[in-house]
Design a protein around this motif. Structure first.
Motif, PDB file in Angstrom:
ATOM      1  N   GLU A   1       0.837  -1.212   0.000  1.00  0.00           N
ATOM      2  CA  GLU A   1       0.000   0.000   0.000  1.00  0.00           C
ATOM      3  C   GLU A   1       0.866   1.254   0.000  1.00  0.00           C
ATOM      4  O   GLU A   1       0.517   2.260  -0.622  1.00  0.00           O
ATOM      5  N   VAL A   2       1.995   1.199   0.695  1.00  0.00           N
ATOM      6  CA  VAL A   2       2.917   2.338   0.689  1.00  0.00           C
ATOM      7  C   VAL A   2       3.447   2.551  -0.723  1.00  0.00           C
ATOM      8  O   VAL A   2       3.503   3.688  -1.214  1.00  0.00           O
ATOM      9  N   GLN A   3       3.801   1.473  -1.406  1.00  0.00           N
ATOM     10  CA  GLN A   3       4.276   1.567  -2.781  1.00  0.00           C
ATOM     11  C   GLN A   3       3.195   2.178  -3.690  1.00  0.00           C
ATOM     12  O   GLN A   3       3.490   3.031  -4.525  1.00  0.00           O
ATOM     13  N   THR A   4       1.953   1.754  -3.504  1.00  0.00           N
ATOM     14  CA  THR A   4       0.836   2.304  -4.284  1.00  0.00           C
ATOM     15  C   THR A   4       0.694   3.794  -4.022  1.00  0.00           C
ATOM     16  O   THR A   4       0.514   4.592  -4.954  1.00  0.00           O
ATOM     17  N   TRP A   5       0.779   4.201  -2.757  1.00  0.00           N
ATOM     18  CA  TRP A   5       0.670   5.615  -2.398  1.00  0.00           C
ATOM     19  C   TRP A   5       1.795   6.420  -3.050  1.00  0.00           C
ATOM     20  O   TRP A   5       1.549   7.499  -3.601  1.00  0.00           O
ATOM     21  N   LEU A   6       3.016   5.898  -2.992  1.00  0.00           N
ATOM     22  CA  LEU A   6       4.143   6.591  -3.622  1.00  0.00           C
ATOM     23  C   LEU A   6       3.884   6.799  -5.119  1.00  0.00           C
ATOM     24  O   LEU A   6       4.136   7.884  -5.657  1.00  0.00           O
ATOM     25  N   GLU A   7       3.375   5.768  -5.786  1.00  0.00           N
ATOM     26  CA  GLU A   7       3.056   5.877  -7.212  1.00  0.00           C
ATOM     27  C   GLU A   7       2.005   6.950  -7.454  1.00  0.00           C
ATOM     28  O   GLU A   7       2.139   7.775  -8.367  1.00  0.00           O
ATOM     29  N   GLN A   8       0.945   6.926  -6.650  1.00  0.00           N
ATOM     30  CA  GLN A   8      -0.150   7.881  -6.841  1.00  0.00           C
ATOM     31  C   GLN A   8       0.303   9.318  -6.621  1.00  0.00           C
ATOM     32  O   GLN A   8      -0.236  10.233  -7.229  1.00  0.00           O
TER      33      GLN A   8
END
Length: 115
Positions: free
Chosen positions: A16-23
């Motif tokens: 989820e942290v990786q997804t947030w960074l992407e977003q």
């Protein structure tokens, strides 16, 4: 990809942290966060020093932009937690008063003893 729910940031895993960074557009820093095993709880606690010295977030302008996004995430998370706590308190009151906010047909008030 749907954004992770901010009210549960402290429960985010590394994915989820990786997804947030992407977003947020921080693709260049995903590897450092992955190597650092940054989860949601850790994300909420990151400081400028952590970003610079531990995770290698450079240049300074990107570090500042990331800090701004982290502040916003923390504020959203904090607000959602406060709202959830308030709703939980209201539910507790409803349970204690059978959903009426009163007991035995009378509000729980001190009698008015004014002259």
């Amino acid at each position: 990809m749907a954004p992770p729910a901010t009210q549960n940031v402290e429960r985010w895993g590394a994915g989820e942290v990786q997804t947030w960074l992407e977003q947020e557009g921080f693709y260049a820093f995903k590897e450092g966060f992955e190597l650092g095993a940054v989860d949601g709880d850790g994300l909420l606690k990151l400081s400028e020093t952590d970003l610079r010295n531990v995770l290698g977030v450079e240049p300074a302008a990107e570090r500042e932009r990331l800090l701004g996004c982290l502040r916003e995430l923390w504020a959203d998370w904090s607000e959602s937690k406060a709202d959830a706590d308030m709703l939980q308190d209201q539910d507790s009151v409803r349970e204690a008063t059978n959903g009426h906010g009163e007991e035995n047909g009378h509000m729980n008030e001190e009698p008015d003893n004014s002259p």
